[in-house]
Motif scaffolding. Structure first.
Motif, short mmCIF file in Angstrom:
data_model
loop_
_atom_site.label_atom_id
_atom_site.label_comp_id
_atom_site.label_asym_id
_atom_site.label_seq_id
_atom_site.Cartn_x
_atom_site.Cartn_y
_atom_site.Cartn_z
N TYR A 30 0.83 -1.21 0.00
CA TYR A 30 0.00 0.00 0.00
C TYR A 30 0.87 1.26 0.00
CZ TYR A 30 -3.19 3.69 1.29
OH TYR A 30 -3.90 4.87 1.30
N ILE A 31 1.95 1.26 0.77
CA ILE A 31 2.83 2.43 0.83
C ILE A 31 3.34 2.78 -0.56
CG2 ILE A 31 5.10 3.23 1.62
CD1 ILE A 31 4.51 1.89 4.31
N ASN A 32 3.72 1.79 -1.36
CA ASN A 32 4.19 2.08 -2.71
C ASN A 32 3.10 2.71 -3.57
OD1 ASN A 32 6.52 -0.45 -2.42
ND2 ASN A 32 7.08 1.50 -3.33
N TYR A 33 1.88 2.20 -3.48
CA TYR A 33 0.78 2.82 -4.20
C TYR A 33 0.58 4.27 -3.73
CZ TYR A 33 -0.78 -1.73 -6.01
OH TYR A 33 -0.88 -2.94 -6.65
N CYS A 34 0.67 4.45 -2.42
CA CYS A 34 0.46 5.77 -1.82
C CYS A 34 1.51 6.78 -2.31
CB CYS A 34 0.49 5.63 -0.30
SG CYS A 34 0.14 7.13 0.58
N LEU A 35 2.78 6.38 -2.29
CA LEU A 35 3.85 7.26 -2.76
C LEU A 35 3.62 7.67 -4.21
CD1 LEU A 35 7.01 5.47 -1.27
CD2 LEU A 35 5.77 7.41 -0.31
N GLU A 36 3.25 6.71 -5.02
CA GLU A 36 3.04 6.99 -6.45
C GLU A 36 1.87 7.94 -6.66
OE1 GLU A 36 2.63 3.23 -8.38
OE2 GLU A 36 4.57 2.50 -7.64
#
Length: 585
Positions: free
Chosen positions: A332-338
């Motif tokens: 989820y963090i990767n989706y959030c950063l993007e």
């Protein structure tokens, strides 16, 4: 047989979709995410867009935990105390190194892709992460490049020209000539501060901000020293701190500095402020709402700042310590950063002034992140600086008054968090109609506060004829602020990891002084106090029913209830009820 093979293929495919590489069998794809003020009903919110992507990709559910910017730490720790740590936690540079030392978040490089690419651009904010979130070779928060924010002064160029200040003497030109200093900031601010209406009162100030601690940072230092390894120490004795506080004192006395955010926040647009200090992303909002030409410049250097650096801050996302689903949290963090990166880039291209965009990369070459010194003293910083801004005390007086409390806060912030112990609590109800209940509240520091005495109210002093705790005090003898009592925690105690509702009646027996109030607060020690609640008292004789709340008690053990007064004489407290907030008790 053919049907069994097809079923097996479908099951395998489902597992491949739901389980990222490296996930353990015990992990669930249902996760919790906390970022203050997120709006789960707004489909354009980057957090919500990341939620939609995650749920489609994994089949799991994202629960967005709601909360505001005021209950930041308590929200995180309340979930930890309940044995259900939040999986993904938004965090800032100013939360570190405390979040690392206390163990609120865990290393995340095993779970988060730290080299994400969007439209061919590597979006990780390595500069900010190395400076703020990296300890012992591990990263404790992941940050994207567009969360790397610098502080800037936005100034009204049109207004300066109207006041006869040529471009060559305005802030940006001074900066380019290496002359953008506090002395020149002050000269400009004095010239621009005016009573424009002829009312006899200043209605336009030369300079304003709300981030008063920035004065120390502009002078190349901070209130706490941080060695980058999580070790903190008090820095009040640094000569550069003295210079910063003295400059702040001078600014207020000369009248050109406005720190009231109700005035400062939109002062540029209303022409009640000529120069405003904020993060660079505010430039687009102010530009949109202003009819004047604005310009932008990095912060000026104080006299003690021999090697000026640009003041930056950043934020990111961590994985809660003890999260049961770290692999999914990382996804989820990767989706959030993007999603945040894409949102920020679109906004910058559409709304940001070109001058601010041009400054971004240049300023990042000499970036400094002093926010990592804030986490230990954040609870007292406004009060400490308010001693100079609002009370008018000398810097030396403010430092002497706050050094013990600041040292205690740093000592507490430097200790790993204890294992959370949630003690039982039952509603406390006291009418103070007997000596036993009165004895639960002994006089605090009776040797220092000679006027303070506590007794059972009788006769006409009682509240509705039902007794009461009579608190005798005299502010003309013992000072404006008097702590009358802290309860005996063997008999009257709040406990940690809960939120409380406090009901009581209060009646002044003697007329108080100007601006008088009674205060009530949870008190652990000098470093741990919660729920500063006050009730204004203007006259004697009236019974006032008071309802207050105490939240965010983030520690183990029993905590006393502190009662006192500001500019108060004798008063009575009665019908005291302490219950868990919204418990129905």
């Amino acid at each position: 047989m053919k049907q069994m093979k097809i079923a097996a293929i479908l099951v395998a495919a489902a597992i491949a979709v739901v389980c990222p590489a490296g996930v353990t069998a015990k992990e669930s794809s249902d996760i919790t995410v906390f970022r203050p003020a997120v709006n789960p009903r707004n489909p354009k919110d980057p957090m919500v867009r990341a939620k939609v992507r995650y749920e489609k990709e994994t089949g799991g559910k994202v629960t967005l935990i709601l909360g505001d910017w005021g209950n930041w730490q308590s929200k995180v720790l309340t979930y930890m105390a309940a044995g259900n740590p939040i999986d993904v936690i938004f965090t800032r540079d100013a939360d570190f190194p405390k979040f690392y030392i206390k163990g609120y978040v865990q290393p995340l490089e095993k779970y988060v892709n730290l080299d994400p690419v969007v439209d061919g651009v590597h979006i990780i904010n390595k500069q900010g992460m190395d400076n703020c979130f990296r300890y012992n070779g591990h990263y404790y928060a992941a940050s994207h490049t567009t969360s790397n924010h610098y502080w800037v002064i936005i100034y009204n160029k049109t207004l300066m020209e109207e006041e006869g200040i040529p471009g060559s003497q305005q802030p940006l030109a001074l900066y380019q000539k290496g002359q953008w200093t506090w002395d020149n900031l002050r000269k400009l601010a004095i010239k621009l501060t005016k009573d424009t209406s002829g009312s006899g009162t200043i209605d336009r100030w030369g300079f304003g901000n709300w981030w008063t601690q920035g004065f120390a940072y502009m002078n190349g230092t901070s209130f706490v020293k941080n060695d980058g390894k999580g070790n903190m120490s008090l820095n009040f004795e640094d000569q550069r701190i003295q210079e910063a506080l003295s400059f702040l004192e001078q600014a207020k006395k000369e009248g050109w500095y406005q720190q009231d955010n109700n005035i400062a926040k939109d002062g540029i647009q209303k022409r009640t402020l000529a120069m405003f200090m904020e993060r660079e992303y505010m430039a687009s909002t102010i530009l949109k709402d202003s009819r004047d030409e604005l310009a932008y410049v990095p912060l000026p250097a104080g006299p003690g700042n021999r090697n000026p650096q640009n003041i930056f801050e950043c934020d990111g996302y961590g994985i809660g310590n003890g999260s049961k689903n770290p692999t999914y949290a990382g996804k989820y963090i990767n989706y959030c950063l993007e999603e945040w990166y894409k949102d920020d880039i679109a906004n910058r291209r559409k709304t940001w002034p070109q001058e601010v965009l041009d400054m971004t990369s240049d300023m990042a070459k000499k970036a400094w992140y002093p926010g990592t010194t804030d986490s230990a003293l954040v609870d007292i910083m406004n009060d400490f600086l308010g001693e100079i801004i609002w009370t008018g005390n000398a810097p030396s007086t403010a430092i002497a008054a706050y050094t013990p409390k600041a040292a205690a806060l740093i000592a507490d912030a430097s200790k790993p968090m204890e294992k959370i112990e949630r003690l039982p609590f039952k509603t406390i109800s006291l009418k103070f109609n007997n000596e036993r209940e009165v004895s639960y509240f002994p006089a605090y520091e009776p040797d220092k506060q000679k006027s303070v005495k506590l007794s059972q109210a009788t006769g006409k002093d009682t509240i509705d004829g039902k007794g009461g705790l009579k608190i005798s005090m005299d502010y003309t003898k013992d000072g404006q602020d008097i702590t009358a009592t802290i309860s005996d925690t063997k008999n009257v105690a709040l406990v940690g990891w809960r939120e409380y509702k406090i009901d009581f009646d209060v009646k002044a027996l003697k007329k108080p002084g100007d601006g008088a109030y009674v205060f009530i607060q949870a008190f652990g020690d000098d470093a741990n106090q919660w729920g500063w609640n006050t009730q204004n008292i203007s006259d004697a004789g009236e019974v006032i029913h008071v309802t207050k709340y105490i939240t965010g008690i983030l520690r183990n053990g029993k905590i006393g209830l502190k009662i006192g007064g500001h500019n108060m004489n004798d008063f009575v407290v009665g019908n005291l009820v302490i219950s868990e907030k919204d418990s129905g008790k």
